[in-house]
Design an enzyme around this catalytic site. Structure first.
Site, PDB file in Angstrom:
ATOM      1  N   HIS A  22       0.875  -1.268  -0.112  1.00  0.00           N
ATOM      2  CA  HIS A  22       0.036  -0.149   0.247  1.00  0.00           C
ATOM      3  C   HIS A  22       0.897   1.136   0.073  1.00  0.00           C
ATOM      4  O   HIS A  22       1.793   1.347   0.817  1.00  0.00           O
ATOM      5  CB  HIS A  22      -0.876   0.118   1.443  1.00  0.00           C
ATOM      6  CG  HIS A  22      -1.593   1.023   1.296  1.00  0.00           C
ATOM      7  ND1 HIS A  22      -1.905   1.829   2.530  1.00  0.00           N
ATOM      8  CD2 HIS A  22      -2.531   1.960   0.397  1.00  0.00           C
ATOM      9  CE1 HIS A  22      -2.922   3.034   2.246  1.00  0.00           C
ATOM     10  NE2 HIS A  22      -2.923   2.839   1.027  1.00  0.00           N
ATOM     11  N   ASP A  30       6.777   5.861 -21.089  1.00  0.00           N
ATOM     12  CA  ASP A  30       6.614   5.582 -22.716  1.00  0.00           C
ATOM     13  C   ASP A  30       8.213   5.388 -22.928  1.00  0.00           C
ATOM     14  O   ASP A  30       9.164   5.021 -22.364  1.00  0.00           O
ATOM     15  CB  ASP A  30       6.504   6.768 -23.378  1.00  0.00           C
ATOM     16  CG  ASP A  30       7.025   8.287 -23.138  1.00  0.00           C
ATOM     17  OD1 ASP A  30       8.197   8.247 -22.878  1.00  0.00           O
ATOM     18  OD2 ASP A  30       6.481   9.326 -23.307  1.00  0.00           O
ATOM     19  N   ASP A  69      -4.990   3.736  -4.781  1.00  0.00           N
ATOM     20  CA  ASP A  69      -4.933   4.330  -3.383  1.00  0.00           C
ATOM     21  C   ASP A  69      -6.129   4.975  -3.030  1.00  0.00           C
ATOM     22  O   ASP A  69      -6.243   6.084  -3.936  1.00  0.00           O
ATOM     23  CB  ASP A  69      -3.781   5.005  -3.126  1.00  0.00           C
ATOM     24  CG  ASP A  69      -3.556   5.019  -1.489  1.00  0.00           C
ATOM     25  OD1 ASP A  69      -4.529   5.096  -0.639  1.00  0.00           O
ATOM     26  OD2 ASP A  69      -2.332   5.298  -1.296  1.00  0.00           O
ATOM     27  N   MET A  79       2.544  12.887 -16.547  1.00  0.00           N
ATOM     28  CA  MET A  79       3.430  14.012 -16.731  1.00  0.00           C
ATOM     29  C   MET A  79       3.000  15.111 -17.291  1.00  0.00           C
ATOM     30  O   MET A  79       2.225  14.951 -18.520  1.00  0.00           O
ATOM     31  CB  MET A  79       4.528  13.284 -17.517  1.00  0.00           C
ATOM     32  CG  MET A  79       5.773  14.436 -17.508  1.00  0.00           C
ATOM     33  SD  MET A  79       7.061  13.596 -18.791  1.00  0.00           S
ATOM     34  CE  MET A  79       7.679  12.503 -17.598  1.00  0.00           C
ATOM     35  N   TYR A 118      10.528  13.002 -12.911  1.00  0.00           N
ATOM     36  CA  TYR A 118      11.556  12.112 -12.852  1.00  0.00           C
ATOM     37  C   TYR A 118      12.242  11.711 -11.378  1.00  0.00           C
ATOM     38  O   TYR A 118      12.628  10.701 -11.204  1.00  0.00           O
ATOM     39  CB  TYR A 118      12.791  12.964 -13.665  1.00  0.00           C
ATOM     40  CG  TYR A 118      12.519  13.175 -15.136  1.00  0.00           C
ATOM     41  CD1 TYR A 118      11.684  12.189 -15.670  1.00  0.00           C
ATOM     42  CD2 TYR A 118      13.271  13.997 -15.696  1.00  0.00           C
ATOM     43  CE1 TYR A 118      11.645  12.451 -17.333  1.00  0.00           C
ATOM     44  CE2 TYR A 118      13.396  14.225 -17.070  1.00  0.00           C
ATOM     45  CZ  TYR A 118      12.360  13.339 -17.861  1.00  0.00           C
ATOM     46  OH  TYR A 118      12.150  13.487 -19.150  1.00  0.00           O
ATOM     47  N   TYR A 136       4.677  12.035 -23.810  1.00  0.00           N
ATOM     48  CA  TYR A 136       3.982  12.287 -22.482  1.00  0.00           C
ATOM     49  C   TYR A 136       3.063  11.212 -22.292  1.00  0.00           C
ATOM     50  O   TYR A 136       2.206  11.451 -21.505  1.00  0.00           O
ATOM     51  CB  TYR A 136       3.048  13.694 -22.449  1.00  0.00           C
ATOM     52  CG  TYR A 136       4.253  14.792 -22.621  1.00  0.00           C
ATOM     53  CD1 TYR A 136       4.838  15.263 -21.455  1.00  0.00           C
ATOM     54  CD2 TYR A 136       4.297  15.542 -23.834  1.00  0.00           C
ATOM     55  CE1 TYR A 136       5.657  16.062 -21.507  1.00  0.00           C
ATOM     56  CE2 TYR A 136       5.453  16.296 -23.954  1.00  0.00           C
ATOM     57  CZ  TYR A 136       6.001  17.035 -22.744  1.00  0.00           C
ATOM     58  OH  TYR A 136       6.784  17.965 -22.877  1.00  0.00           O
TER      59      TYR A 136
END
Length: 150
Positions: A22, A30, A69, A79, A118, A136
């Site tokens: 959890h 990508d 979650d 992103m 990143y 993206y």
């Protein structure tokens, strides 16, 4: 081939999904993402691949097994496009559709700036690189919990 499992999920990905706990983060990356170098810094320590599939297809398969979650405002992040943080390209719309389907309701993704993504990816549990070539096509999914069976 196993019953009930999406056939694109290989043994390595299944092992990572089962091993995560959890709050652990999974990165869908990508083809342009620095996947290998970042994956070496994650908890899992090596890059996993779902080759020849789009980010949307990968998200669909992963979310068929992994709950998101419910204790955080945005258990899925996309992103942001540099200079256009509010723009949501088709690749991100496809992943959003996979999230909504898995959750059974609209569950809007949050967004994260490219370089912050990143850094967050380095702290994740695992990076899974897809065959996605559109820009993206990178996402963070936070693993949730399954309630006890009644």
């Amino acid at each position: 081939m196993l019953k009930g499992l999406d056939p694109i999920l290989n043994a390595d990905v299944l092992h990572a999904l089962k091993s995560m706990g959890h709050g652990d983060d999974l990165i869908i990356a990508d083809m342009n993402f620095p996947s290998d170098s970042i994956a070496r810094q994650t908890v899992y320590g090596r890059l996993l691949k779902l080759e020849n599939v789009t980010a949307g297809r990968a998200a669909e398969a992963i979310l068929s097994l992994m709950p998101l979650d419910s204790f955080v405002p945005h258990p899925a992040l996309r992103m942001e496009i540099v200079g256009k943080p509010d723009e949501v390209p088709p690749v991100q719309q496809e992943v959003q559709a996979a999230i909504d389907k898995a959750e059974g309701k609209p569950s809007p993704m949050g967004s994260i700036e490219r370089f912050a993504f990143y850094e967050a990816a380095k702290q994740s549990y695992v990076v899974i690189q897809t065959g996605e070539r559109r820009f993206y096509g990178c996402f963070i999914l936070k693993k949730g919990v399954l309630p006890p069976e009644a």
